[in-house]
Design a protein around this motif. Structure first.
Motif, PDB file in Angstrom:
ATOM      1  N   GLU A 107       2.508  69.659 -11.549  1.00  5.08           N
ATOM      2  CA  GLU A 107       1.642  68.499 -11.768  1.00  5.08           C
ATOM      3  C   GLU A 107       0.172  68.911 -11.808  1.00  5.08           C
ATOM      4  O   GLU A 107      -0.610  68.357 -12.593  1.00  5.08           O
TER       5      GLU A 107
ATOM      6  N   GLN B 121      -0.422  70.383 -15.235  1.00 15.53           N
ATOM      7  CA  GLN B 121      -0.495  69.312 -16.232  1.00 15.53           C
ATOM      8  C   GLN B 121      -1.840  68.593 -16.153  1.00 15.53           C
ATOM      9  O   GLN B 121      -2.419  68.238 -17.184  1.00 15.53           O
ATOM     10  N   ASP B 122      -2.319  68.397 -14.938  1.00  7.81           N
ATOM     11  CA  ASP B 122      -3.615  67.751 -14.753  1.00  7.81           C
ATOM     12  C   ASP B 122      -4.740  68.604 -15.340  1.00  7.81           C
ATOM     13  O   ASP B 122      -5.638  68.106 -16.030  1.00  7.81           O
ATOM     14  N   GLN B 123      -4.674  69.920 -15.074  1.00 12.78           N
ATOM     15  CA  GLN B 123      -5.694  70.827 -15.605  1.00 12.78           C
ATOM     16  C   GLN B 123      -5.675  70.840 -17.128  1.00 12.78           C
ATOM     17  O   GLN B 123      -6.728  70.837 -17.770  1.00 12.78           O
TER      18      GLN B 123
ATOM     19  N   GLY C  10      -4.708  68.457 -19.017  1.00  9.87           N
ATOM     20  CA  GLY C  10      -5.269  67.186 -19.462  1.00  9.87           C
ATOM     21  C   GLY C  10      -6.781  67.174 -19.443  1.00  9.87           C
ATOM     22  O   GLY C  10      -7.414  66.527 -20.277  1.00  9.87           O
ATOM     23  N   HIS C  11      -7.353  67.908 -18.503  1.00  3.24           N
ATOM     24  CA  HIS C  11      -8.813  67.930 -18.398  1.00  3.24           C
ATOM     25  C   HIS C  11      -9.458  68.947 -19.340  1.00  3.24           C
ATOM     26  O   HIS C  11     -10.519  68.693 -19.888  1.00  3.24           O
TER      27      HIS C  11
ATOM     28  N   THR D 170      -7.810  70.844 -21.992  1.00  5.94           N
ATOM     29  CA  THR D 170      -7.026  71.099 -23.208  1.00  5.94           C
ATOM     30  C   THR D 170      -6.173  72.357 -23.035  1.00  5.94           C
ATOM     31  O   THR D 170      -6.527  73.263 -22.284  1.00  5.94           O
TER      32      THR D 170
END
Ligand SMILES: [Fe+2]
Length: 69
Positions: A50, A53-55, A57-58, A60
């Protein structure tokens, strides 16, 4: 890849939770303790995925991948 990995980790977490519950019901505390330790590892795997995935999202995916070398 991360989506699939996370889905499989969640299946593992669900299975270990079920095993912990069963071990408790049959008073098999050694097995319960072992499963709890494994579950803690699996929870760490979920958190790691998770976080990635967060990184992504921030920053690319292409930029994230440069941090994985
Ligand atoms: Fe895992």
């Amino acid at each position: 890849m991360l989506v699939n990995d996370l889905a499989h980790e969640m299946v593992a977490v669900k299975g270990y939770n079920a095993g912990i519950e069963l071990a408790g019901k049959v008073a098999d505390f050694a097995t319960r303790e072992l499963l709890e330790k494994i579950l803690k590892d699996e929870d760490g795997h979920v958190d790691g995925i998770e976080e990635m995935q967060d990184q992504i999202g921030h920053m690319t995916l292409p930029l994230f991948l440069t941090t994985q070398l």
